[in-house]
Design an enzyme around this catalytic site. Structure first.
Site, PDB file in Angstrom:
ATOM      1  N   HIS A 149       0.867  -1.081  -0.046  1.00 33.73           N
ATOM      2  CA  HIS A 149       0.095  -0.010   0.053  1.00 33.73           C
ATOM      3  C   HIS A 149       0.794   1.275  -0.049  1.00 33.73           C
ATOM      4  O   HIS A 149       1.888   1.126   0.313  1.00 33.73           O
ATOM      5  CB  HIS A 149      -0.926   0.133   1.302  1.00 33.73           C
ATOM      6  CG  HIS A 149      -0.435   0.003   2.537  1.00 33.73           C
ATOM      7  ND1 HIS A 149      -0.076   1.501   3.139  1.00 33.73           N
ATOM      8  CD2 HIS A 149      -0.466  -0.682   3.375  1.00 33.73           C
ATOM      9  CE1 HIS A 149       0.521   0.903   4.312  1.00 33.73           C
ATOM     10  NE2 HIS A 149       0.339  -0.484   4.618  1.00 33.73           N
ATOM     11  N   CYS A 160       3.627  -4.394   6.486  1.00 36.71           N
ATOM     12  CA  CYS A 160       3.066  -4.320   5.090  1.00 36.71           C
ATOM     13  C   CYS A 160       4.376  -3.790   4.395  1.00 36.71           C
ATOM     14  O   CYS A 160       5.439  -3.432   5.060  1.00 36.71           O
ATOM     15  CB  CYS A 160       2.057  -3.254   5.232  1.00 36.71           C
ATOM     16  SG  CYS A 160       0.286  -3.874   5.760  1.00 36.71           S
TER      17      CYS A 160
END
Length: 185
Positions: A149, A160
């Site tokens: 992301h 992430c």
């Protein structure tokens, strides 16, 4: 007797099909059943009679999986992440389509695990349910709560893969459910 011959042929056909890796060879054809009728008595059933000629076992071959030039990942990957160099790529048919692009990944206590995963879902304007409703634009999830992301390229994440806005949009557009993501150290 006829039933035993046919049953024996079915077993031999199934074993041959398993060894060669094709389901089509596992099922006897009408011609194979007719051929079984022509076998000498006992050739398939194990009863007295001439033994069938030995057959060579088919060679077992694994699919060739090569590394994609310029990446540490295999040609089966659609997205590649190299944690040690903080880089990521998009791959199509074993060829780099985009990248390398800079990334950041999981910090101490929140390390991004290496392995091979599949994209599970995408969320354009996702917000974290674990970290104070933090924005996670262009999220592409591939390992539980771990996703590509848009995020900081100077601060490590909670697992992430942070990408620039442009790279996050590109990964979001290119990746789909089921696509393979390979994470290497």
């Amino acid at each position: 007797m006829r039933v035993l011959r046919i049953l024996g042929l079915v077993v031999i056909s199934a074993v041959t099909g398993v060894l060669s890796g094709t389901a089509a060879e596992a099922a006897p054809t009408a011609a194979a059943i007719v051929a079984a009728e022509a076998l000498p008595s006992g050739a398939v059933t194990g009863r007295a009679g001439p033994a069938p000629a030995p057959m060579a076992a088919p060679a077992l071959t694994a699919p060739v999986v090569s590394r994609v030039a310029g990446t540490p990942c295999r040609s089966t990957a659609r997205a590649c992440i190299e944690l040690s160099s903080n880089r990521a790529w998009l791959i199509s048919n074993g060829i780099v389509q985009y990248g390398p692009v800079p990334i950041t990944h999981g910090r101490e206590g929140w390390r991004t695990p290496p392995g091979t995963f599949a994209v599970t879902f995408k969320s354009l304007n996702h917000r974290s349910s674990l970290f104070n409703d933090a924005p996670m634009p262009y999220s592409v999830f591939f390992n539980g709560g771990i996703a590509f992301h848009q995020g900081s390229l100077t601060q490590e994440s909670h697992g992430c893969i942070h990408l620039s806005r442009t790279a996050a949009r590109t990964f979001f557009t290119a990746l789909n459910g089921g696509d393979v993501v390979q994470v290497v150290t």
